[in-house]
Every structure is written in C-alpha cells, then in structure tokens.
Design a protein around this motif. Structure first.
Motif, PDB file in Angstrom:
ATOM      1  N   LEU A 155      53.556  50.884  33.214  1.00  0.00           N
ATOM      2  CA  LEU A 155      53.634  50.837  34.675  1.00  0.00           C
ATOM      3  C   LEU A 155      53.712  49.406  35.189  1.00  0.00           C
ATOM      4  O   LEU A 155      54.530  49.078  36.054  1.00  0.00           O
ATOM      5  N   ILE A 156      52.853  48.548  34.663  1.00  0.00           N
ATOM      6  CA  ILE A 156      52.823  47.154  35.114  1.00  0.00           C
ATOM      7  C   ILE A 156      54.148  46.470  34.800  1.00  0.00           C
ATOM      8  O   ILE A 156      54.723  45.765  35.647  1.00  0.00           O
ATOM      9  N   ALA A 157      54.663  46.681  33.581  1.00  0.00           N
ATOM     10  CA  ALA A 157      55.942  46.079  33.209  1.00  0.00           C
ATOM     11  C   ALA A 157      57.065  46.572  34.116  1.00  0.00           C
ATOM     12  O   ALA A 157      57.888  45.778  34.598  1.00  0.00           O
ATOM     13  N   SER A 158      57.120  47.861  34.377  1.00  0.00           N
ATOM     14  CA  SER A 158      58.158  48.408  35.256  1.00  0.00           C
ATOM     15  C   SER A 158      58.062  47.807  36.651  1.00  0.00           C
ATOM     16  O   SER A 158      59.076  47.454  37.256  1.00  0.00           O
ATOM     17  N   GLY A 237      42.870  40.917  31.399  1.00  0.00           N
ATOM     18  CA  GLY A 237      42.393  39.834  30.551  1.00  0.00           C
ATOM     19  C   GLY A 237      43.427  38.725  30.449  1.00  0.00           C
ATOM     20  O   GLY A 237      44.522  38.802  31.018  1.00  0.00           O
ATOM     21  N   ALA A 238      43.093  37.687  29.677  1.00  0.00           N
ATOM     22  CA  ALA A 238      43.914  36.482  29.615  1.00  0.00           C
ATOM     23  C   ALA A 238      45.279  36.719  28.988  1.00  0.00           C
ATOM     24  O   ALA A 238      46.274  36.119  29.411  1.00  0.00           O
ATOM     25  N   VAL A 239      45.371  37.581  27.965  1.00  0.00           N
ATOM     26  CA  VAL A 239      46.680  37.767  27.340  1.00  0.00           C
ATOM     27  C   VAL A 239      47.621  38.564  28.249  1.00  0.00           C
ATOM     28  O   VAL A 239      48.848  38.413  28.161  1.00  0.00           O
ATOM     29  N   MET A 240      47.083  39.372  29.148  1.00  0.00           N
ATOM     30  CA  MET A 240      47.938  40.032  30.137  1.00  0.00           C
ATOM     31  C   MET A 240      48.571  39.002  31.065  1.00  0.00           C
ATOM     32  O   MET A 240      49.746  39.110  31.438  1.00  0.00           O
ATOM     33  N   SER A 241      47.801  37.981  31.421  1.00  0.00           N
ATOM     34  CA  SER A 241      48.360  36.908  32.232  1.00  0.00           C
ATOM     35  C   SER A 241      49.512  36.217  31.501  1.00  0.00           C
ATOM     36  O   SER A 241      50.553  35.910  32.083  1.00  0.00           O
ATOM     37  N   GLU A 242      49.336  35.986  30.190  1.00  0.00           N
ATOM     38  CA  GLU A 242      50.400  35.366  29.394  1.00  0.00           C
ATOM     39  C   GLU A 242      51.639  36.262  29.368  1.00  0.00           C
ATOM     40  O   GLU A 242      52.761  35.807  29.581  1.00  0.00           O
ATOM     41  N   MET A 243      51.448  37.546  29.090  1.00  0.00           N
ATOM     42  CA  MET A 243      52.577  38.452  28.908  1.00  0.00           C
ATOM     43  C   MET A 243      53.324  38.722  30.208  1.00  0.00           C
ATOM     44  O   MET A 243      54.506  39.092  30.177  1.00  0.00           O
ATOM     45  N   THR A 244      52.656  38.589  31.352  1.00  0.00           N
ATOM     46  CA  THR A 244      53.322  38.803  32.639  1.00  0.00           C
ATOM     47  C   THR A 244      53.846  37.502  33.237  1.00  0.00           C
ATOM     48  O   THR A 244      54.255  37.486  34.398  1.00  0.00           O
ATOM     49  N   LEU A 248      50.114  38.124  36.863  1.00  0.00           N
ATOM     50  CA  LEU A 248      48.750  38.629  37.005  1.00  0.00           C
ATOM     51  C   LEU A 248      47.794  37.595  36.431  1.00  0.00           C
ATOM     52  O   LEU A 248      48.130  36.895  35.475  1.00  0.00           O
ATOM     53  N   ALA A 249      46.632  37.502  37.004  1.00  0.00           N
ATOM     54  CA  ALA A 249      45.618  36.561  36.528  1.00  0.00           C
ATOM     55  C   ALA A 249      44.504  37.318  35.824  1.00  0.00           C
ATOM     56  O   ALA A 249      44.220  38.480  36.141  1.00  0.00           O
ATOM     57  N   ALA A 250      43.877  36.668  34.845  1.00  0.00           N
ATOM     58  CA  ALA A 250      42.694  37.262  34.210  1.00  0.00           C
ATOM     59  C   ALA A 250      41.600  37.412  35.258  1.00  0.00           C
ATOM     60  O   ALA A 250      41.373  36.508  36.076  1.00  0.00           O
ATOM     61  N   THR A 251      40.922  38.535  35.229  1.00  0.00           N
ATOM     62  CA  THR A 251      39.913  38.851  36.242  1.00  0.00           C
ATOM     63  C   THR A 251      38.571  38.222  35.904  1.00  0.00           C
ATOM     64  O   THR A 251      38.010  38.471  34.831  1.00  0.00           O
ATOM     65  N   THR A 252      38.045  37.438  36.818  1.00  0.00           N
ATOM     66  CA  THR A 252      36.687  36.910  36.674  1.00  0.00           C
ATOM     67  C   THR A 252      35.700  37.993  37.101  1.00  0.00           C
ATOM     68  O   THR A 252      35.846  38.591  38.167  1.00  0.00           O
ATOM     69  N   HIS A 253      34.705  38.262  36.251  1.00  0.00           N
ATOM     70  CA  HIS A 253      33.729  39.291  36.576  1.00  0.00           C
ATOM     71  C   HIS A 253      32.363  38.885  36.046  1.00  0.00           C
ATOM     72  O   HIS A 253      32.234  37.951  35.253  1.00  0.00           O
ATOM     73  N   ARG A 254      31.328  39.584  36.494  1.00  0.00           N
ATOM     74  CA  ARG A 254      29.951  39.285  36.109  1.00  0.00           C
ATOM     75  C   ARG A 254      29.108  40.538  36.287  1.00  0.00           C
ATOM     76  O   ARG A 254      29.562  41.535  36.878  1.00  0.00           O
ATOM     77  N   VAL A 255      27.870  40.487  35.774  1.00  0.00           N
ATOM     78  CA  VAL A 255      26.918  41.583  35.969  1.00  0.00           C
ATOM     79  C   VAL A 255      25.652  40.984  36.567  1.00  0.00           C
ATOM     80  O   VAL A 255      25.020  40.104  35.980  1.00  0.00           O
ATOM     81  N   ILE A 256      25.287  41.449  37.759  1.00  0.00           N
ATOM     82  CA  ILE A 256      24.102  40.945  38.448  1.00  0.00           C
ATOM     83  C   ILE A 256      22.912  41.854  38.138  1.00  0.00           C
ATOM     84  O   ILE A 256      23.080  42.982  37.686  1.00  0.00           O
ATOM     85  N   PRO A 257      21.687  41.371  38.359  1.00  0.00           N
ATOM     86  CA  PRO A 257      20.498  42.181  38.054  1.00  0.00           C
ATOM     87  C   PRO A 257      20.409  43.427  38.912  1.00  0.00           C
ATOM     88  O   PRO A 257      20.926  43.472  40.032  1.00  0.00           O
TER      89      PRO A 257
END
Length: 306
Positions: A155-158, A237-244, A248-257
């Motif tokens: 889908l993303i490639a199309s 992730g980062a390799v998706m950014s490379e392939m596109t 698209l950018a790699a998503t920054t994420h975190r887990v809070i308490p």
C-alpha cells in the motif's frame, strides 16, 4: 496545525490484502505516517486476538530462574536491553521493563547459525518450561502480522508511485522479530522517569500492542500523542525511511510511567538480510543492483555498531 488528540484508525478486517486495492487506504495510511507518524490498525484476525496474546504474555508468569536460562549476549557491549532471549532494562535500582526477544522464525525452528553481522539472527533460546501452546501461538501471531506488514508495504509503495511487487519482494523472506515486554509497577516513579526513552526503531514497520496506556508517538509537528491501549499501533522504522527515499520518517516514540503493571507485544517487521535498502523504484523502472553494504544485514550492523 491543530494538535491531534488520537492516532488515526485504519480498518484492515480479517484479510489484510483486501486493503491493497483501495485508494482511500493508500491515502489514509500515508497521511497518518507523514503527519501523526503512526496509526491504530483494527485487525479482525483471530491469530492476533486475545487468546493468542494471553498465551504469549504468560511467559512472564514463569519463575525468574527459568527465564534467565534463555538470556544471551547484548547486541552492543554498552547496551543494557538489546538481548536475544530474556533480559531487562534497568536504571539505578528500578527495573523499567523486562523483555523476551524471539528472533526470526526460521532461525528459531530450523536452528540456523547466527550471522556475525546481525546478531538477532541467533537461534532464540527458550525457557525449558514453556507451555505446549506457546510456540504455536507465537508462530500464528507472527505469521499473521508478517502478512499484514507485506500488505502495508504494498500500500505504501503504491501510494508513493513505486512498484508494490518489488517493494514487497524485499520482505520475502522477512527477518522480523517479536518482543514480549512487561513493565512492572514502579510504585512512586519520579516525574521525569520514562519506562522507555524516546527512540526510533531500525526496521520497516513496528506493530505494538499493550494492555495499558503509556506508549506515546511524536508527530511531525513535535507533539506527543497517546496510543490507545488494547489496539495495534503501527509506526515506521529507519529502514522504511531509507526505502521510501525519506518520504517517510522513522517514528520517535517512548513509554511513560503508569499506575500499575503494563504488558506489551512488539513485532518488528524487517526485510530479508540480503535485501536492498535503496529507495524503491518507480512503477516501470528497474531497481539498481545494491552493493553488499547497501543490503539490510550490513546496514543494520552499522546502525547498531555490531
């Protein structure tokens, strides 16, 4: 731009490839990954449902001494949490989360030797007293998410005007891994104490499910969005950014308490170790032949310092 409140939701139904021919799905997914940097995926597939998840999460009900029999080396000497098998991430005296990394299914089942340049290819060690249904449940869930990942890549490639068949071929076979996590109750965490610091993943897509709040995704405009619990969140992730080609950018994420224990599953959808990481070709164009350094295994090793 107005602040988004929740991640967009995309419905996949019971057969993920049903999305591939729908132009609306292309647009919806691309906009979500470019702006909110993630989306919530509604999967009506029993292979990723509650029964399978409960079996996998039961891993952490095993005695600690049993889990430690499956621990292996860290990917980097300075890393405290990138394990093959069982491990934990600790800061000071507080265990922020316990993890179990299950490597590629082929390595786990066929006993393939580890590669010197991508340690996650190592055979996954398993605790001796796992229930009989644990490994089959893992296989069903990973197979279903792998098929979903290939559908989303198409889908993303199309949507980007690239060849969807060439894009999906880089994930046949894939090198995907599953991480099972438990975040124990912290009691009285400090106000700035994160259970997982902000970071980007290496692979193409990450599917994350959790039974409690805590996961946050940073949008293209710098705000943090809470991911809904009890749903599959999809990020790049980062390799998706490379392939596109950086579309698209790699998503920054975190887990809070949070107030109590939190359990989570993360499926890292990754290309074959020998697949090119060069940008996908446009429809009707030939893909350039990559050098070995432009394939996923060496690219991954450089990124991780392995």
């Amino acid at each position: 731009m107005a602040e988004a409140v929740v991640l967009p939701s995309v419905r996949a139904g019971g057969r993920p490839y049903d999305m591939v021919g729908r132009r609306r799905a292309w647009d919806q997914i691309l906009v979500a990954l470019q702006e909110e940097r993630g989306f919530s995926l509604e999967l009506a597939m029993p292979e990723v449902g509650r029964e399978q998840r409960d079996v996998l999460l039961g891993l952490f009900d095993l005695p600690e001494e049993s889990l430690w029999t499956s621990a292996r080396h860290s990917v980097r000497p300075d890393s405290h949490f990138a394990w093959v098998g069982y491990g934990y991430h600790r800061e000071g005296s507080v265990t922020l989360h316990r993890t179990f990394d299950l490597g590629p299914w082929g390595a786990a089942s066929a006993g393939q030797a580890a590669s010197s340049w991508i340690p996650t290819a190592e055979v996954t060690p398993l605790p001796p007293d796992l229930t009989a249904e644990w490994l089959p449940a893992s296989h069903r869930l990973r197979t279903a998410l792998g098929a979903t990942g290939r559908a989303l890549v198409s889908l993303i490639a199309s949507g980007l005007g690239c060849d969807p068949l060439m894009a999906a071929a880089r994930f046949q076979p894939d090198h995907s891994t599953m991480r099972i996590l438990e975040y124990p109750e912290l009691g009285h965490p400090e106000s700035d104490q994160l259970r997982a610091g902000e970071h980007e993943d290496s692979g193409a897509l990450t599917f994350i499910w959790s039974d409690a709040p805590g996961l946050q995704v940073r949008t293209a405009w710098g705000d943090w969005i809470d991911a809904e619990p009890d749903s599959w969140t999809v990020i790049c992730g980062a390799v998706m950014s490379e392939m596109t080609g950086r579309a698209l950018a790699a998503t920054t994420h975190r887990v809070i308490p949070g107030p109590g224990r939190r359990r989570s599953l993360a499926y890292f959808f990754e290309p074959s170790r020998t697949s090119s990481v060069l940008p996908w070709p446009a429809v009707g164009k030939d893909a350039p032949e990559p050098s070995r350094a432009q394939t996923y295994g060496p690219w991954w090793a450089r990124r991780h310092g392995a």
